[in-house]
Design a protein around this motif. Structure first.
Motif, PDB file in Angstrom:
ATOM      1  N   SER A   3       0.831  -1.204   0.000  1.00  0.00           N
ATOM      2  CA  SER A   3       0.000   0.000   0.000  1.00  0.00           C
ATOM      3  C   SER A   3       0.871   1.262   0.000  1.00  0.00           C
ATOM      4  N   ILE A   4       1.926   1.267   0.826  1.00  0.00           N
ATOM      5  CA  ILE A   4       2.841   2.408   0.877  1.00  0.00           C
ATOM      6  C   ILE A   4       3.551   2.570  -0.460  1.00  0.00           C
ATOM      7  N   ARG A   5       3.984   1.463  -1.028  1.00  0.00           N
ATOM      8  CA  ARG A   5       4.681   1.491  -2.325  1.00  0.00           C
ATOM      9  C   ARG A   5       3.824   2.174  -3.381  1.00  0.00           C
ATOM     10  N   LYS A   6       2.572   1.772  -3.477  1.00  0.00           N
ATOM     11  CA  LYS A   6       1.676   2.343  -4.484  1.00  0.00           C
ATOM     12  C   LYS A   6       1.488   3.842  -4.258  1.00  0.00           C
ATOM     13  N   LYS A   7       1.271   4.219  -3.001  1.00  0.00           N
ATOM     14  CA  LYS A   7       1.025   5.631  -2.683  1.00  0.00           C
ATOM     15  C   LYS A   7       2.214   6.499  -3.088  1.00  0.00           C
ATOM     16  N   TYR A   8       3.432   6.042  -2.766  1.00  0.00           N
ATOM     17  CA  TYR A   8       4.603   6.872  -3.020  1.00  0.00           C
ATOM     18  C   TYR A   8       5.054   6.822  -4.473  1.00  0.00           C
ATOM     19  N   LEU A   9       4.787   5.738  -5.159  1.00  0.00           N
ATOM     20  CA  LEU A   9       5.044   5.729  -6.596  1.00  0.00           C
ATOM     21  C   LEU A   9       4.084   6.674  -7.314  1.00  0.00           C
ATOM     22  N   ASP A  10       2.844   6.727  -6.829  1.00  0.00           N
ATOM     23  CA  ASP A  10       1.884   7.681  -7.403  1.00  0.00           C
ATOM     24  C   ASP A  10       2.360   9.117  -7.182  1.00  0.00           C
ATOM     25  N   LYS A  11       2.903   9.388  -5.983  1.00  0.00           N
ATOM     26  CA  LYS A  11       3.411  10.730  -5.689  1.00  0.00           C
ATOM     27  C   LYS A  11       4.583  11.067  -6.602  1.00  0.00           C
ATOM     28  N   ARG A  12       5.454  10.087  -6.836  1.00  0.00           N
ATOM     29  CA  ARG A  12       6.602  10.323  -7.713  1.00  0.00           C
ATOM     30  C   ARG A  12       6.154  10.509  -9.159  1.00  0.00           C
ATOM     31  N   ASN A  13       5.205   9.678  -9.591  1.00  0.00           N
ATOM     32  CA  ASN A  13       4.717   9.775 -10.969  1.00  0.00           C
ATOM     33  C   ASN A  13       4.001  11.095 -11.249  1.00  0.00           C
ATOM     34  N   ALA A  14       3.503  11.745 -10.186  1.00  0.00           N
ATOM     35  CA  ALA A  14       2.764  12.993 -10.360  1.00  0.00           C
ATOM     36  C   ALA A  14       3.670  14.181 -10.676  1.00  0.00           C
ATOM     37  N   CYS A  65      10.147   4.575  -1.742  1.00  0.00           N
ATOM     38  CA  CYS A  65      10.228   5.557  -0.666  1.00  0.00           C
ATOM     39  C   CYS A  65      11.289   5.139   0.346  1.00  0.00           C
ATOM     40  N   PHE A  66      11.704   6.108   1.154  1.00  0.00           N
ATOM     41  CA  PHE A  66      12.714   5.906   2.179  1.00  0.00           C
ATOM     42  C   PHE A  66      12.256   6.622   3.445  1.00  0.00           C
ATOM     43  N   ASP A  67      12.717   6.142   4.612  1.00  0.00           N
ATOM     44  CA  ASP A  67      12.471   6.921   5.828  1.00  0.00           C
ATOM     45  C   ASP A  67      13.797   7.477   6.338  1.00  0.00           C
ATOM     46  N   TYR A  68      13.737   8.238   7.424  1.00  0.00           N
ATOM     47  CA  TYR A  68      14.924   8.927   7.906  1.00  0.00           C
ATOM     48  C   TYR A  68      15.876   8.015   8.663  1.00  0.00           C
ATOM     49  N   SER A  69      15.492   6.773   8.875  1.00  0.00           N
ATOM     50  CA  SER A  69      16.380   5.784   9.483  1.00  0.00           C
ATOM     51  C   SER A  69      17.060   4.914   8.432  1.00  0.00           C
ATOM     52  N   PRO A  90       7.316   9.941   6.447  1.00  0.00           N
ATOM     53  CA  PRO A  90       7.467  10.752   7.657  1.00  0.00           C
ATOM     54  C   PRO A  90       7.697   9.969   8.953  1.00  0.00           C
ATOM     55  N   SER A  91       7.387   8.679   8.968  1.00  0.00           N
ATOM     56  CA  SER A  91       7.582   7.885  10.169  1.00  0.00           C
ATOM     57  C   SER A  91       8.550   6.741   9.849  1.00  0.00           C
ATOM     58  N   VAL A  92       8.431   5.609  10.539  1.00  0.00           N
ATOM     59  CA  VAL A  92       9.320   4.470  10.310  1.00  0.00           C
ATOM     60  C   VAL A  92       8.627   3.458   9.406  1.00  0.00           C
ATOM     61  N   LEU A  93       9.269   3.111   8.311  1.00  0.00           N
ATOM     62  CA  LEU A  93       8.698   2.160   7.357  1.00  0.00           C
ATOM     63  C   LEU A  93       8.717   0.738   7.917  1.00  0.00           C
ATOM     64  N   PRO A  94       7.726  -0.061   7.544  1.00  0.00           N
ATOM     65  CA  PRO A  94       7.773  -1.476   7.930  1.00  0.00           C
ATOM     66  C   PRO A  94       8.958  -2.145   7.245  1.00  0.00           C
ATOM     67  N   ALA A  95       9.689  -2.970   7.984  1.00  0.00           N
ATOM     68  CA  ALA A  95      10.869  -3.624   7.418  1.00  0.00           C
ATOM     69  C   ALA A  95      10.888  -5.093   7.841  1.00  0.00           C
ATOM     70  N   GLU A  96      11.364  -5.932   6.946  1.00  0.00           N
ATOM     71  CA  GLU A  96      11.506  -7.355   7.205  1.00  0.00           C
ATOM     72  C   GLU A  96      12.977  -7.678   7.424  1.00  0.00           C
ATOM     73  N   TRP A 112       8.847  17.826  19.089  1.00  0.00           N
ATOM     74  CA  TRP A 112       9.648  18.991  18.720  1.00  0.00           C
ATOM     75  C   TRP A 112      10.401  18.735  17.434  1.00  0.00           C
ATOM     76  N   GLY A 113      10.843  17.500  17.226  1.00  0.00           N
ATOM     77  CA  GLY A 113      11.492  17.160  15.966  1.00  0.00           C
ATOM     78  C   GLY A 113      10.535  17.322  14.803  1.00  0.00           C
ATOM     79  N   ASP A 114       9.286  16.908  15.015  1.00  0.00           N
ATOM     80  CA  ASP A 114       8.268  17.049  13.971  1.00  0.00           C
ATOM     81  C   ASP A 114       8.014  18.514  13.648  1.00  0.00           C
ATOM     82  N   ILE A 115       7.967  19.360  14.700  1.00  0.00           N
ATOM     83  CA  ILE A 115       7.704  20.785  14.498  1.00  0.00           C
ATOM     84  C   ILE A 115       8.852  21.437  13.731  1.00  0.00           C
TER      85      ILE A 115
END
Length: 234
Positions: A20-31, A140-144, A180-186, A215-218
């Motif tokens: 689901s995340i993959r589809k959402k972020y590929l759509d964002k990139r394709n836009a 997509c990538f997260d900050y970790s 923006p948060s931590v991605l699920p990882a296997e 505060w990090g989010d802000i």
């Protein structure tokens, strides 16, 4: 007739969430418009070429950009023109094999139409060492440093099969591909050490202990707002 074994429920939920995340972020990139994609790719190329890890790498492992990915054409051409050793992947069965390349025009369509090295008789593959760098695409990538690829698992299998210390791994992404948060990882997923976008270069190891407090989010929101305003002025 034996029934096909079903994946554990938790594992199945994990895969569905990643899909689901993959589809959402590929759509964002394709836009992104072609113009915006090209402009951002130029900035990413400049950032990558300034990285000390890239400047000192004996071999730079790259990929030929496809469809809406960050364009790597200029990056490959610049590195090759500087006399650097650049290696690109070729899909052989279920694995990636990297071969040294010359200019972009020497590539030809291979797996799923993606440009690959043209391998002649006697051409030896290149294996990465700990001082080399590998630049990876992704949905997509997260900050970790967690990465969601395209579902084939080629890079994860390749990196897990490398004996010894892995090369420095750098994810290339447009800013909108940051999760923006931590991605699920296997367990088999291999994280990257850096993520480079048109706006910033993130050293992901430093973020693994930072956490995601309010505060990090802000602060992140304020920084993003400033960048949006600067983009508008430019």
């Amino acid at each position: 007739m034996s029934k096909q074994k079903k994946a554990p429920e938790g594992e199945q939920r994990q895969k569905e969430k990643k899909s689901s995340i993959r589809k959402k972020y590929l759509d964002k990139r394709n836009a992104l418009t072609p113009e915006a994609r090209e402009k951002a790719s130029r900035k990413i190329t400049e950032r990558v070429l300034r990285m000390p890890e890239v400047a000192s790498a004996p071999v730079v492992f790259l990929y030929a950009s496809y469809r809406s990915e960050v364009s790597t054409k200029q990056l490959i051409q610049t590195l090759v023109s500087e006399g650097r050793t650049v290696a690109l992947p070729k899909v052989e069965g279920e694995t990636l094999v990297f071969y040294p390349v010359g200019f972009w025009e020497d590539l030809f369509p291979g797996y799923r139409g993606i440009l690959e090295p043209q391998v002649s008789a006697g051409t030896e593959p290149v294996s990465p060492g700990p001082r080399d760098v590998m630049l990876l695409p992704g949905a997509c990538f997260d900050y970790s440093g967690n990465r969601i690829g395209y579902g084939g698992g080629y890079y994860d299998r390749y990196l897990n099969d490398i004996s010894g210390k892995k090369p420095v791994r750098i994810g290339l992404a447009f800013h909108r591909q940051f999760y923006p948060s931590v991605l699920p990882a296997e367990p088999q997923d291999v994280a990257v050490d850096y993520v480079v976008s048109e706006r910033k270069t993130v050293k992901t190891e430093a973020n693994k202990t930072k956490g995601y407090g309010i505060w990090g989010d802000i602060l992140e929101f304020i920084a993003e707002l400033v960048m949006e305003l600067l983009d508008g002025i430019g």
